[in-house]
Design a protein around this motif. Structure first.
Motif, PDB file in Angstrom:
ATOM      1  N   ARG A  88      55.067  69.715  78.999  1.00  0.00           N
ATOM      2  CA  ARG A  88      54.931  70.918  79.833  1.00  0.00           C
ATOM      3  C   ARG A  88      53.908  71.874  79.234  1.00  0.00           C
ATOM      4  O   ARG A  88      53.114  72.484  79.945  1.00  0.00           O
ATOM      5  N   VAL A  89      53.904  71.982  77.927  1.00  0.00           N
ATOM      6  CA  VAL A  89      52.924  72.841  77.245  1.00  0.00           C
ATOM      7  C   VAL A  89      51.522  72.281  77.467  1.00  0.00           C
ATOM      8  O   VAL A  89      50.583  73.023  77.773  1.00  0.00           O
ATOM      9  N   GLU A 138      52.451  82.338  78.525  1.00  0.00           N
ATOM     10  CA  GLU A 138      52.523  81.299  79.555  1.00  0.00           C
ATOM     11  C   GLU A 138      52.870  79.943  78.933  1.00  0.00           C
ATOM     12  O   GLU A 138      53.645  79.156  79.508  1.00  0.00           O
ATOM     13  N   LEU A 139      52.321  79.656  77.759  1.00  0.00           N
ATOM     14  CA  LEU A 139      52.687  78.413  77.059  1.00  0.00           C
ATOM     15  C   LEU A 139      54.178  78.419  76.726  1.00  0.00           C
ATOM     16  O   LEU A 139      54.858  77.399  76.886  1.00  0.00           O
ATOM     17  N   GLN A 140      54.664  79.555  76.258  1.00  0.00           N
ATOM     18  CA  GLN A 140      56.081  79.662  75.889  1.00  0.00           C
ATOM     19  C   GLN A 140      56.971  79.492  77.117  1.00  0.00           C
ATOM     20  O   GLN A 140      58.006  78.828  77.040  1.00  0.00           O
ATOM     21  N   ARG A 141      56.552  80.050  78.272  1.00  0.00           N
ATOM     22  CA  ARG A 141      57.329  79.877  79.512  1.00  0.00           C
ATOM     23  C   ARG A 141      57.400  78.391  79.887  1.00  0.00           C
ATOM     24  O   ARG A 141      58.466  77.890  80.259  1.00  0.00           O
ATOM     25  N   ALA A 142      56.270  77.702  79.786  1.00  0.00           N
ATOM     26  CA  ALA A 142      56.261  76.267  80.099  1.00  0.00           C
ATOM     27  C   ALA A 142      57.171  75.499  79.144  1.00  0.00           C
ATOM     28  O   ALA A 142      57.910  74.608  79.558  1.00  0.00           O
ATOM     29  N   GLU A 173      60.977  76.049  80.035  1.00  0.00           N
ATOM     30  CA  GLU A 173      61.510  75.596  81.334  1.00  0.00           C
ATOM     31  C   GLU A 173      62.568  74.532  81.127  1.00  0.00           C
ATOM     32  O   GLU A 173      62.456  73.675  80.259  1.00  0.00           O
ATOM     33  N   ALA A 174      63.604  74.608  81.954  1.00  0.00           N
ATOM     34  CA  ALA A 174      64.687  73.621  81.814  1.00  0.00           C
ATOM     35  C   ALA A 174      64.500  72.479  82.800  1.00  0.00           C
ATOM     36  O   ALA A 174      63.869  72.551  83.780  1.00  0.00           O
TER      37      ALA A 174
END
Length: 157
Positions: free
Chosen positions: A134-135, A149-153, A156-157
């Protein structure tokens, strides 16, 4: 003196480039400038070679003429601690140049740079292939890297 020093070949812009880079990076300074004299081959008084430090890393620049050009096959990686640092280097080095993809840019002199937050490597190295994937996908959609944004990706579950 460093065992290995990057050597940059310019077509008349060595002094301008050196001054620009020294202004961008902390812990930087001009070490030595040699100018062409009557014997040439460059115009008398112009920079032949210049040595300088960028963040403690030595560089050598030459005004060698139009024979060689820079290519993205060689780039300089700037490792950043924070988004503010990423933003600052990105803005300064991309000004007058070209923004690329995935943290890459080409500056106004044609030199390629990668402005990389330390978190990118950490997130891409996660042992969970889904998180790392995802990252990677998020990074592939970016020019300048956005750590949040990288951390949000990643999260994600």
């Amino acid at each position: 003196m460093s065992k290995i020093t990057p050597f940059l070949w310019f077509d008349g812009q060595a002094e301008e480039a050196m001054n620009f880079y020294v202004s961008v990076f902390n812990d930087s300074k001009i070490l030595n400038v040699n100018r062409y004299g009557d014997a040439g081959p460059g115009p008398k008084g112009t920079v032949m070679t210049a040595s300088f430090l960028l963040n403690g890393q030595p560089f050598l620049a030459l005004n060698g003429g139009p024979v060689f050009q820079f290519t993205p096959a060689i780039s300089f990686v700037v490792n950043c601690e924070t988004q503010e640092e990423v933003d600052s280097y990105w803005a300064k080095l991309s000004a007058g140049g070209q923004e690329g993809q995935c943290a890459w840019l080409t500056d106004k002199f044609g030199i390629s740079w990668q402005i990389v937050p330390k978190q990118l490597g950490q997130l891409l190295s996660d042992p969970d292939p889904a998180k790392a994937g995802r990252v990677m996908q998020a990074m592939l959609e970016m020019s300048k890297i956005d750590i949040a944004e990288l951390q949000r990706a990643y999260d994600e579950a």
